[in-house]
Design a protein around this motif. Structure first.
Motif, short mmCIF file in Angstrom:
data_model
loop_
_atom_site.label_atom_id
_atom_site.label_comp_id
_atom_site.label_asym_id
_atom_site.label_seq_id
_atom_site.Cartn_x
_atom_site.Cartn_y
_atom_site.Cartn_z
N LEU A 340 0.82 -1.21 0.00
CA LEU A 340 0.00 0.00 0.00
C LEU A 340 0.86 1.27 0.00
CD1 LEU A 340 -2.78 -1.10 2.53
CD2 LEU A 340 -3.08 -0.64 0.09
N ASP A 341 2.14 1.11 -0.33
CA ASP A 341 3.07 2.25 -0.45
C ASP A 341 3.20 3.05 0.84
OD1 ASP A 341 3.66 1.79 -3.18
OD2 ASP A 341 1.77 2.73 -3.74
N MET A 342 3.14 2.37 1.97
CA MET A 342 3.31 3.06 3.25
C MET A 342 4.79 3.13 3.62
SD MET A 342 0.19 1.73 5.63
CE MET A 342 -1.50 1.59 5.02
N GLU A 343 5.11 4.13 4.43
CA GLU A 343 6.44 4.27 5.02
C GLU A 343 6.40 3.52 6.36
OE1 GLU A 343 8.49 7.82 7.36
OE2 GLU A 343 8.13 8.32 5.24
N VAL A 344 7.00 2.34 6.39
CA VAL A 344 6.80 1.42 7.52
C VAL A 344 8.05 1.33 8.38
CG1 VAL A 344 6.15 -0.93 8.17
CG2 VAL A 344 5.24 0.07 6.06
N THR A 345 7.86 1.45 9.70
CA THR A 345 8.91 1.18 10.67
C THR A 345 8.47 0.03 11.56
OG1 THR A 345 9.56 3.52 10.72
CG2 THR A 345 10.36 2.11 12.51
N ILE A 346 9.30 -1.00 11.64
CA ILE A 346 9.00 -2.18 12.46
C ILE A 346 9.69 -2.04 13.80
CG2 ILE A 346 9.19 -4.69 12.61
CD1 ILE A 346 9.33 -4.70 9.50
N LEU A 347 8.92 -2.16 14.88
CA LEU A 347 9.46 -2.09 16.23
C LEU A 347 9.26 -3.42 16.93
CD1 LEU A 347 8.13 1.41 17.39
CD2 LEU A 347 10.24 0.88 16.15
N ASN A 348 10.28 -3.84 17.65
CA ASN A 348 10.18 -5.10 18.39
C ASN A 348 11.03 -5.00 19.65
OD1 ASN A 348 9.00 -7.88 18.18
ND2 ASN A 348 11.14 -8.45 18.47
N ARG A 349 10.61 -5.73 20.69
CA ARG A 349 11.38 -5.69 21.95
C ARG A 349 12.78 -6.29 21.77
NH1 ARG A 349 8.19 -3.54 25.57
NH2 ARG A 349 5.93 -3.92 25.53
N THR A 350 12.91 -7.17 20.78
CA THR A 350 14.23 -7.65 20.38
C THR A 350 14.57 -6.98 19.06
OG1 THR A 350 13.74 -9.80 21.41
CG2 THR A 350 15.63 -9.71 19.91
N PRO A 351 15.34 -5.89 19.09
CA PRO A 351 15.59 -5.13 17.87
C PRO A 351 16.17 -5.95 16.72
CG PRO A 351 16.28 -3.87 19.79
CD PRO A 351 15.93 -5.25 20.28
N ALA A 352 16.96 -6.96 17.03
CA ALA A 352 17.55 -7.77 15.96
C ALA A 352 16.47 -8.45 15.12
CB ALA A 352 18.49 -8.82 16.55
N ALA A 354 13.41 -7.22 14.66
CA ALA A 354 12.84 -6.15 13.85
C ALA A 354 13.72 -5.86 12.65
CB ALA A 354 12.66 -4.89 14.71
N GLN A 355 15.03 -5.84 12.87
CA GLN A 355 15.96 -5.59 11.78
C GLN A 355 15.87 -6.66 10.71
OE1 GLN A 355 20.08 -5.45 12.97
NE2 GLN A 355 20.79 -4.76 10.96
N ALA A 356 15.81 -7.92 11.13
CA ALA A 356 15.74 -9.02 10.16
C ALA A 356 14.50 -8.92 9.29
CB ALA A 356 15.78 -10.36 10.90
N LEU A 357 13.34 -8.64 9.91
CA LEU A 357 12.11 -8.51 9.13
C LEU A 357 12.15 -7.27 8.25
CD1 LEU A 357 9.31 -9.39 8.33
CD2 LEU A 357 8.41 -8.32 10.41
N ALA A 358 12.72 -6.18 8.78
CA ALA A 358 12.80 -4.94 7.99
C ALA A 358 13.66 -5.14 6.75
CB ALA A 358 13.37 -3.82 8.87
N GLU A 359 14.75 -5.84 6.89
CA GLU A 359 15.63 -6.09 5.75
C GLU A 359 14.94 -6.99 4.72
OE1 GLU A 359 19.17 -7.56 7.57
OE2 GLU A 359 19.90 -5.55 8.12
N GLN A 360 14.14 -7.92 5.21
CA GLN A 360 13.41 -8.82 4.31
C GLN A 360 12.32 -8.06 3.55
OE1 GLN A 360 11.54 -12.32 6.21
NE2 GLN A 360 9.68 -11.84 5.06
N SER A 361 11.67 -7.11 4.19
CA SER A 361 10.50 -6.46 3.60
C SER A 361 10.74 -5.05 3.08
CB SER A 361 9.36 -6.43 4.62
OG SER A 361 9.79 -5.85 5.84
N GLY A 362 11.96 -4.53 3.24
CA GLY A 362 12.27 -3.19 2.75
C GLY A 362 11.69 -2.08 3.61
N CYS A 363 11.71 -2.30 4.94
CA CYS A 363 11.17 -1.30 5.88
C CYS A 363 12.27 -0.75 6.77
CB CYS A 363 10.09 -1.95 6.77
SG CYS A 363 8.72 -2.69 5.86
N TRP A 365 13.42 0.04 10.88
CA TRP A 365 13.26 -0.76 12.09
C TRP A 365 13.82 -0.01 13.29
CZ3 TRP A 365 17.57 -2.33 14.92
CH2 TRP A 365 18.80 -2.16 14.28
N GLY A 366 13.45 -0.50 14.47
CA GLY A 366 13.97 0.08 15.70
C GLY A 366 13.52 -0.70 16.91
N GLY A 367 13.95 -0.24 18.08
CA GLY A 367 13.53 -0.85 19.33
C GLY A 367 12.19 -0.33 19.77
#
Length: 462
Positions: A340-352, A354-363, A365-367
């Motif tokens: 949907l062309d959103m600007e997405v930031t993935i947050l997770n209590r385990t930042p690593a 979040a980073q892995a999913l962000a790299e997979q999906s082009g988003c 990431w952060g804590g």
């Protein structure tokens, strides 16, 4: 007797086998293409040539809607499965048999009764492409599958008669499956019902089984929904719970009872993919499958979560979004939000994670503690926080602003702590029930080829 409906690509033997089968059952054989020709006074190639495919499909839909509801064998046109209206009519009160054959056999048979090509491809390539295009619909049409590549019409008819009489699951496997279910947490009323369908007095060997696969999955509303839908659409199916810590065990039991499909929930959406024969493109890109369709000895994985998330949020295309969580359902949410062309930031209590999913999906990431600096238009909760009996919210009340839209993928309870707090803050909300309705609707289409209106599902879940 129930109607027997034969599906399959042209050249798989529907007319010849259907004629023999009907004679042995002592009922009429009705071929939908022949009915269309009789009603229109023209040949199928003539209708295609003069009126086009769209007009032919309208005539086909009318012919199928007028078929008798019992005591007959029906042969369908190869493309009839593509229309959900046709599938609703054909599947009602019927035993559906998918006929298959290898490409060379189909090509050889079609050469004896040529029709205008549907594409500019060679004969073999057209057959291969059309079957691939219809693959999920053919799987949805199947209760039983018969390969006719190396059988006579009589042998294939005998095979279908045996399936009608004996089914595909011998009594020892039914009893072993019941013992597995009985050793698990299935509630007593559900276990009793399942026992009667597996091996009780008068059990129907033609009944197909489906279920939700998870650990735990007692919270799932899928059994209620799907069993009500089976009643509504007159499908000889039963939906139960496959609850076990091992997805390998669940899949073994499902195969042992020749299950038609599984809805996959936590924690197996990623793990199940290693055990499937095929995975569709969306599930592969998401990296998680929440739907498994068994057909003709093969298990194919799909992801309908992302479609369930995308539809209710389509009006927020281009928004700045925060996605909470980094598990299997979060991966589907990320896929939908990016689509949907959103600007997405993935947050997770385990930042690593979040980073892995962000790299997979082009988003981005952060804590978890970075939520405040983002000021999102949209918040999507893809964690399990708030799922009964958990009463926690993933966000504090002071983090919610009335300008936000808040979507919670948790649907038990219908109003989660996050949704309650968001409404109190004046936010627009999208509940997990809305998401569940859309993904379940897509699952039902994959299982049976039928498109259920949103309102029907809403009434059942109310």
């Amino acid at each position: 007797m129930r109607r027997v409906v034969l599906f399959g690509y042209r050249g798989t033997g529907k007319t010849g086998i259907g004629t023999v089968l009907a004679r042995r059952l002592g009922v009429s054989f009705l071929d939908t293409d022949s009915l269309i020709e009789q009603q229109s006074g023209r040949t199928i190639p003539g209708i295609f040539r003069e009126d086009g495919e769209e007009r032919f499909r309208e005539r086909e839909r009318d012919a199928i809607a007028g078929l008798p509801l019992r005591d007959c064998v029906i042969g369908t046109g190869g493309g009839a499965v593509m229309d959900p209206v046709n599938m609703e009519h054909l599947r009602a009160g019927s035993v559906c048999v998918l006929l298959t054959a290898d490409i060379a056999t189909i090509e050889r048979r079609l050469a004896r009764a040529p029709r205008p090509p549907l594409t500019s491809l060679s004969s073999a390539d057209e057959i291969r492409e059309m079957i691939a295009h219809r693959r999920s619909q053919y799987a949805a049409a199947e209760d039983f599958c018969v390969d006719t590549s190396r059988t006579s019409t009589g042998e294939a008819a005998d095979r279908i008669l045996s399936l009608l009489k004996k089914g595909t699951v011998p009594a020892p496997k039914r009893e072993a499956a019941y013992r597995w279910f009985a050793a698990g947490p299935l509630p007593a009323p559900e276990l009793e019902d399942l026992a009667s369908r597996l091996f009780g007095p008068g059990c129907d060997v033609q009944t197909r089984f489906l279920g939700v696969a998870g650990y735990p999955c007692g919270h799932s509303r899928s059994p209620l929904l799907f069993n009500r839908l089976f009643d509504r659409y007159h499908l000889n199916c039963h939906y139960t719970r496959f609850e076990d810590p091992s997805i390998e065990t669940i899949l073994r039991v499902a195969r042992d009872i020749d299950a038609k499909g599984l809805s996959v929930t936590i924690p197996f959406k990623r793990d199940v993919m290693a055990h499937l024969d095929e995975i569709d493109d969306a599930a592969r890109q998401v990296g998680a499958a929440n739907t498994v369709v068994f057909a003709c000895g093969s298990a194919r994985g799909y992801n309908t979560d992302w479609l369930g998330i995308r539809k209710p949020l389509a009006g927020h295309a281009g928004a700045r979004a925060v996605l909470l969580g980094a598990g299997g359902v979060a991966a589907a949410a990320a896929y939908a939000l990016v689509d949907l062309d959103m600007e997405v930031t993935i947050l997770n209590r385990t930042p690593a994670k979040a980073q892995a999913l962000a790299e997979q999906s082009g988003c981005r990431w952060g804590g978890w503690d970075e939520f405040g600096r983002i000021d999102p238009d949209l918040v999507v909760n893809a964690t399990s926080l708030g799922m009964q009996p958990d009463r926690r919210s993933p966000l504090r009340d002071d983090q919610l602003k009335k300008e936000m839209t808040v979507c919670d993928l948790v649907y038990t309870p219908p109003v989660t702590p996050l949704i309650a707090a968001a409404r109190k803050a004046g936010c627009e909300t999208v509940t997990g029930t809305e998401i569940f309705i859309q993904q379940a609707r897509e699952q039902f289409r994959l299982f049976f080829g039928i498109d259920v209106p949103d309102t029907v599902i809403q009434e059942i879940l109310a």
